[in-house]
Scaffold this motif. Structure first.
Motif, PDB file in Angstrom:
ATOM      1  N   GLY A 164       0.818  -1.210   0.000  1.00  0.00           N
ATOM      2  CA  GLY A 164       0.000   0.000   0.000  1.00  0.00           C
ATOM      3  C   GLY A 164       0.852   1.261   0.000  1.00  0.00           C
ATOM      4  N   GLY A 208      -5.997   3.575  -2.576  1.00  0.00           N
ATOM      5  CA  GLY A 208      -5.649   2.380  -1.809  1.00  0.00           C
ATOM      6  C   GLY A 208      -5.280   1.176  -2.652  1.00  0.00           C
ATOM      7  N   TRP A 209      -5.595   1.220  -3.951  1.00  0.00           N
ATOM      8  CA  TRP A 209      -5.229   0.108  -4.835  1.00  0.00           C
ATOM      9  C   TRP A 209      -3.844   0.370  -5.404  1.00  0.00           C
ATOM     10  CZ3 TRP A 209      -8.988  -3.656  -6.980  1.00  0.00           C
ATOM     11  CH2 TRP A 209     -10.244  -3.573  -6.342  1.00  0.00           C
ATOM     12  N   LEU A 210      -3.096  -0.702  -5.650  1.00  0.00           N
ATOM     13  CA  LEU A 210      -1.794  -0.591  -6.299  1.00  0.00           C
ATOM     14  C   LEU A 210      -1.975  -0.493  -7.814  1.00  0.00           C
ATOM     15  CD1 LEU A 210       1.402  -0.895  -6.232  1.00  0.00           C
ATOM     16  CD2 LEU A 210       0.963  -3.347  -6.655  1.00  0.00           C
ATOM     17  N   MET A 249       2.260  -3.209   3.587  1.00  0.00           N
ATOM     18  CA  MET A 249       1.193  -3.984   2.961  1.00  0.00           C
ATOM     19  C   MET A 249      -0.170  -3.333   3.222  1.00  0.00           C
ATOM     20  SD  MET A 249       2.541  -6.679   1.364  1.00  0.00           S
ATOM     21  CE  MET A 249       3.944  -5.703   0.800  1.00  0.00           C
ATOM     22  N   GLN A 250      -1.069  -3.492   2.266  1.00  0.00           N
ATOM     23  CA  GLN A 250      -2.395  -2.900   2.414  1.00  0.00           C
ATOM     24  C   GLN A 250      -3.120  -3.528   3.605  1.00  0.00           C
ATOM     25  OE1 GLN A 250      -4.456  -3.285  -1.321  1.00  0.00           O
ATOM     26  NE2 GLN A 250      -2.834  -2.260  -2.480  1.00  0.00           N
ATOM     27  N   ASP A 251      -3.892  -2.704   4.294  1.00  0.00           N
ATOM     28  CA  ASP A 251      -4.608  -3.213   5.453  1.00  0.00           C
ATOM     29  C   ASP A 251      -6.021  -3.623   5.029  1.00  0.00           C
ATOM     30  OD1 ASP A 251      -5.137  -3.992   7.950  1.00  0.00           O
ATOM     31  OD2 ASP A 251      -5.126  -1.999   8.848  1.00  0.00           O
TER      32      ASP A 251
END
Lengths: 537, 537
Positions: free
Chosen positions: A389, A403-405, B1-3
């Motif tokens: 993220g 929030g998206w890659l 990393m995305q939560d």
């Protein structure tokens, strides 16, 4: 439910006890080194004690500068389990990049293979935060730099306690990091958490992932400094699969010997490795029948290569897609139940199907989400618990979208979740609100019998925003002009995609890894050094 | 990393789109009902809208009183995805227990199969918090209770929007609950979280778990009201495996017909079901060759049954252990690579190997941890992200030990993580700080040719704390006395385990499911109604 954090320490405890009899085998060119996971666990505890003594505390970074081998695996276990952060340095990058990365990550210790000291030695004085180098598998020689202490790995860990009281972590804490090679701009650091590694390891072991299990003997050709060797070391700990590690023996003949002698059941590597192995096997056959499947990823795999392995050697090749930012396992191309013949191959040649934990969407030219209809083209954006993220100490929001890659990969998604990539976002031609794939246009131009090579780049256009420019290398003894090529394309691509701008060149500029260097082509167009022919109907 | 939280809503979105073409097939005795997951997803959204209208908010409980069928699956999807809690009522429990459970969970709505209304109708007036009953698969008839509104499932969902804006949840929020049947005391509620279900589903799909994948067609015989059908519905959503659901057709002949007609690739059920199927197949053969594996759990599977399926029908049987409190997948008995012949069978007949996410330890007679040496006996305690840490509205700490779940199962763990259960903790005899397995002692006594049945229970002993009492049924036409049996045992069990207390009975009391009723035996000993012979050397 119990609130048990997912942690590398638990993975170490599990893998080195319940699967203590599984082995890591390091190829040496002569007699392979075989070590049980139980022993790897004891040595990892000793390494952790040693690193503590070298002052490693908190989430400090411990870098590795190593091939795939047992000591690298020990670092994979010890460093995150003790609460520190494993930083795998990519030995193949340019010296400037490696120095930049080590400084950016603020590495405190570097664990390095003796065989790589010639590469490391000139770099070491430029690594500002490094205080210790631990040399594995040989003698440190005259390695030295101001303010740096040099240790021998085996001497350093010898005699230390074989157990370590691994600290309890928050599962979202950093466990490991890896920098993207960064074809444009500085490399960017991706930080994996204990949680993301645990979940990703489960995915690697899922039957529709890479299906790694206890009965496997997994050959990790993909480097442990390259997106965590696609998760194979941790998946091996989780499942009890034994591991076969190549050390520096990546030549096709060495790999063929290794497979014939050790009989691994699965393997993972980039297409170039498999291409080399195929040629080697064709020239000097070896028994590779132990391989039940091989995973290929990192770049698109030529269909001829996949078919050759399956048809000539009975080894099914699984196409997979991912990137450093996705831990890396994104999609794996298992054909759905019931798909036969050409339909099955169409599925298998795609980049694969996204699993439940990796959500995907396509964002089109206008920034709108595109339908997953297998036709509409957009940039792939992904979201999930093992997708990054952010980047380490980097505020650039350009790589993220709510929030998206943003993967930078352009392609389609089918309704049943299969990804087909057609281009990189930076290479795609944005023309009148629609996208033209540079790669597809290149393939169509290269289908002309007189064309040796063709590279397509976007050039600015006052009306359409961008239009394609084709740089063509004509085959020796052949001749063709722009009008002829345009006519040839007429019934192969949509009319609005037909290029107006053509340049005939002696050779297409290439990057160091042999890919078309489109950046240079665009620069040469911009500065007027490219002779362009314009053709319209 | 995305939560990114692990959530049932994401599982629903994924399973009903990417795997929208997979199907749930409900057996009807006649033409099976086939429905694509895409349609199940639309109907689940409609159901969620309907439940909102019935006042379901927050984490309110929606109970099901259903067989395994499509509508039950729709509730599995809709209820947790909308943020409420799915409560699967066990239709097989005593009426008093079902009423107790519905009241204890404070169920607001009950979704019930029309075929089960004869069971539900008399119970309904005792369910104090239920305001709505939704009847699926038929007519509600004259079902009525004060303060309860009755709806037809299909009428209730008809015409509602086919999409639902599933709320974002905390992954540790409650998603579903299931009560243990509770052989002693009141039933206890186990609450599954979104996180635990997601992680457990991954385990079910792991190659050393149940290996469920997209190419599977999974026959869920184990009821959806029994430990979430061992996780198969959610694993099917995650992997895209199609599902074959039995509805009320659990008779051996129906199952054999179902397998022959639908050709599922895997199946899961308790030993009794497989025993019945084996007898049915032996009497009237059907083609069950589509089954690549079947999972058996819930109680120990007789070796003869496993061998018969494998040898006579070519169907490998996977032994698994778990309980409602463990979601339920604990261990699965895959033999390790390299195990052959009898050694392989020894592994396969064990309760299986604990996976990385389920930590196990053995606590011995003195409350001390016992070594995992395959010999030392203790009560199994487990810890992990899908193991319950408490019961719903129940403060009794007796089932937990410093955060670990006390399973109540007694046995050994091997160094390589295989579990072998020998007894229940409540039945084991705690003698002088050591444990004697009642089951093993029974097996040794029953090996005597004159013994028809033998049950062993603990009786208080002033010196040793507890000693074994053996209740023996002598075979007709045979005779044997206590001294003779003690001599017979002398070279079969350790000397200190030799029982002094013997009772000769006409029959061993049994529970409703045919197991030895040791509670009654202990009571009969305590109140002096059992005639006991004491023998010492």
């Amino acid at each position: 439910m119990q609130d048990v954090p997912l942690s590398i320490a638990d993975l170490v405890r599990y893998g080195t006890t319940v699967h203590g009899g599984s082995t890591v085998v390091t190829w040496t060119g002569a007699e392979p080194r075989r070590t049980a996971y139980a022993e790897v666990g004891r040595r990892a505890a000793q390494l952790a004690h040693a690193l503590r003594e070298l002052g490693v505390t908190g989430d400090q970074r411990v870098a590795t500068f190593q091939w795939n081998n047992q000591e690298h695996l020990e670092a994979y276990l010890a460093v995150p389990a003790m609460g520190a952060v494993l930083h795998t340095l990519n030995i193949r990058l340019h010296a400037d990049q490696i120095a930049y990365i080590a400084n950016h990550a603020e590495d405190h210790v570097v664990i390095a293979d003796a065989s790589l000291l010639p590469l490391l030695a000139p770099l070491l004085p430029r690594m500002k935060t490094v205080r210790h180098v631990v040399v594995a598998g040989g003698d440190p020689g005259d390695l030295a730099a101001e303010g740096v202490r040099v240790h021998r790995y085996d001497d350093l860990i010898a005699g230390r306690p074989e157990e370590f009281d691994w600290p309890v972590v928050d599962e979202r804490d950093a466990a490991a990091m890896c920098y993207t090679s960064g074809t444009t701009g500085d490399p960017k650091g991706v930080v994996y958490s204990h949680r993301s590694i645990w979940l990703h390891s489960m995915q690697v072991c899922m039957s529709d992932g890479m299906a790694v299990g206890q009965a496997d003997y997994s050959l990790a050709v993909v480097p442990m400094f390259h997106a965590m060797s696609w998760g194979m070391p941790y998946a091996a700990l989780m499942s009890g699969s034994s591991l076969l590690l190549t050390d520096r023996f990546l030549q096709p003949a060495a790999l063929a010997d290794m497979i014939a002698a050790e009989r691994p059941t699965m393997a993972a590597a980039v297409p170039t490795i498999w291409q080399g192995l195929l040629q080697e096997l064709d020239a000097a056959p070896r028994d590779v029948s132990s391989l039940k499947r091989v995973v290929v990823g990192g770049s698109a795999c030529p269909p001829s290569l996949m078919k050759a392995f399956e048809e000539r050697y009975g080894v099914p090749v699984l196409h997979a897609w991912g990137m450093t930012e996705t831990s890396p396992l994104g999609s794996v191309a298992h054909a759905p139940a019931g798909a036969e013949g050409e339909q099955r191959w169409a599925y298998r040649l795609s980049q694969g199907r996204l699993p439940a934990s990796v959500q995907g969407r396509l964002i089109g030219a206008e920034g709108r989400p595109m339908p997953h209809d297998g036709e509409s083209v957009g940039e792939l954006e992904v979201r999930g618990p093992w997708i990054t993220g952010s980047y380490h100490r980097d505020d650039d929001p350009a790589k993220f979208d709510d929030g998206w890659l943003r993967t930078g990969d352009v392609g389609t998604l089918t309704p049943d979740g299969f990804l087909r990539l057609t281009d990189r976002a930076k290479d795609v031609i944005k023309s009148g609100g629609e996208w033209i794939s540079s790669v597809e246009l290149e393939n169509q131009v290269m289908a002309h019998p007189a064309v040796a090579e063709a590279a397509v780049v976007a050039v600015p256009d006052p009306k359409w925003d961008e239009r394609p420019l084709v740089a063509v290398v004509v085959k020796e003894g052949h001749s063709v002009d722009a009008a002829g090529l345009r006519t040839f394309l007429a019934d192969r691509v949509a009319r609005w995609q037909l290029p107006e701008h053509w340049a005939f060149v002696d050779e297409v500029p290439k990057t160091s890894v042999g890919k078309f260097d489109k950046k240079t082509l665009r620069h040469r167009h911009a500065d007027g050094s490219l002779e362009v022919v314009d053709v319209r109907d």
